[in-house]
Enzyme design. Structure first.
Site, mmCIF file in Angstrom:
data_model
loop_
_atom_site.group_PDB
_atom_site.id
_atom_site.type_symbol
_atom_site.label_atom_id
_atom_site.label_comp_id
_atom_site.label_asym_id
_atom_site.label_seq_id
_atom_site.Cartn_x
_atom_site.Cartn_y
_atom_site.Cartn_z
ATOM 1 N N CYS A 1 2.934 -10.479 7.548
ATOM 2 C CA CYS A 1 3.674 -10.011 6.387
ATOM 3 C C CYS A 1 3.941 -8.513 6.468
ATOM 4 O O CYS A 1 5.041 -8.047 6.148
ATOM 5 C CB CYS A 1 2.900 -10.350 5.114
ATOM 6 S SG CYS A 1 3.737 -9.854 3.594
ATOM 7 N N CYS B 1 -2.253 -14.123 -1.059
ATOM 8 C CA CYS B 1 -1.506 -14.111 -2.319
ATOM 9 C C CYS B 1 -0.809 -15.431 -2.622
ATOM 10 O O CYS B 1 -0.595 -15.766 -3.785
ATOM 11 C CB CYS B 1 -0.481 -12.976 -2.307
ATOM 12 S SG CYS B 1 0.843 -13.158 -1.084
#
Length: 353
Positions: A95, A192
């Site tokens: 990410c 997340c």
């Protein structure tokens, strides 16, 4: 006055990074990259309301940006695929390079800024050889350089990380003095996009193909010990939650996806004298020629203490890592990151089988 785009997650670290940069005289623009939307609920790394409120208090412009499609293709899909291949990926590393920094760099150009910045605990420095690298934070327990090893030279050249010298308590104190409502906000502990902490459920829900079902637990010799509930429930080094009693502490030592097997052994079976890495990104140095040996310190897991090792470059972006002493729980799919004795990241790669 230089302009900087600050990635704001809604947490205290990124808010304080934005505050400090404004205090230093930068023109600061806060942005939140919304990366995950599950049934209309924002992921914990994209708490837009908190980031917007902090930006208002600091006195900076703020804009949310949608990155859900990019995040899905670059992070979620490879995460699910890796688990079904018997690997244990680290999605935050992917990410950082392919979503957060890629988008922040794009926005830097859109807003005609000079830099991007984040609330990571690390330093970014230009070395005498002309290359950029990240250096470990002063507070070792908060250091986040392990997560940053895939950043490119271009990304690093335009990145500021103002929190490298601070402790977490100092960051919270700064937030309180600045009147930021996130000062006491707890850190996120999970990935997340897996909000309930159950990776296996998430994988089953988001897999593009049929998820392999039950298979055999076997020992190192291939003898069947019992049945497992699916390879995506397990990771190398795991001891708890195996659902099998063998009369001794058993650990997952290997996962064989082709045979749908989970190999169990004892703790010494987890030790590795050497291992290889693929997709290596060199940071503080140019990629050495094949056969070159480089002394380093290696971390094969995020919170692992660095160990002295030798790095041997192989062909096509591969290296062999030879630790000073056998290293425990070297897990395929995780990353190994290499440091020099001054705390600069030499590079890193994904641990191969």
């Amino acid at each position: 006055m230089s302009k900087v785009i600050v990635g704001m997650s809604g947490g205290v670290d990124s808010a304080v990074a934005a505050y400090l940069l404004k205090e230093q005289g930068y023109e600061v623009i806060g942005v939140t990259l919304r990366v995950w939307d599950d049934n209309g609920e924002e992921g914990r790394c994209c708490e837009i309301d908190d980031a917007r409120r902090s930006s208002q208090i600091i006195g900076i412009r703020y804009y949310p940006h949608n990155c859900t499609s990019l995040f899905g293709s670059c992070v979620v899909e490879p995460f699910v695929k890796a688990y079904l291949e018997g690997l244990t990926p680290n999605p935050c590393i992917e990410c950082n390079r392919h979503v957060k920094w890629a988008k922040l760099m794009e926005l830097m150009k859109v807003y005609e800024a000079d830099y991007v910045a984040t609330g990571h605990y690390a330093y970014v420095e230009k070395l005498p050889n002309g290359r950029y690298s990240v250096r470990t934070a002063d507070q070792a327990s908060k250091d986040q350089t392990y997560m940053l090893y895939k950043l490119t030279q271009e990304q690093l050249a335009h990145t500021l990380m103002p929190l490298g010298k601070y402790t977490k308590d100092e960051v919270r104190d700064i937030a309180r003095r600045a009147g930021l409502p996130c000062a006491g906000k707890e850190d996120s502990q999970e990935i997340c996009f897996v909000t309930d902490g159950r990776y296996s459920d998430f994988i089953e829900e988001h897999a593009a193909s049929t998820v392999p079902g039950e298979g055999n637990f076997v020992n190192e010799e291939g003898n069947v010990l019992g049945r497992h509930k699916g390879i995506h429930h397990y990771t190398v080094g795991q001891r708890k939650g195996l659902g099998i009693a063998l009369g001794f502490p058993a650990y997952v030592t290997k996962i064989n996806p082709d045979r749908n097997e989970v190999v169990l052994g004892i703790e010494p079976d987890l030790l590795s004298d050497s291992f290889t890495c693929r997709d290596v990104n060199f940071m503080s140095i140019e990629e050495p020629s094949e056969g070159t040996r480089v002394p380093c310190l290696v971390k094969a897991r995020y919170h692992q203490k660095p160990m002295k090792a030798t790095l041997e470059t192989l062909s096509e972006g591969h290296v062999r890592v030879i630790p000073e002493a056998p290293l425990k729980s070297v897990c395929p799919g995780q990353s190994a990151v290499f440091y020099d004795d001054k705390g600069y990241v030499i590079g890193g790669g994904i641990i191969d089988r």
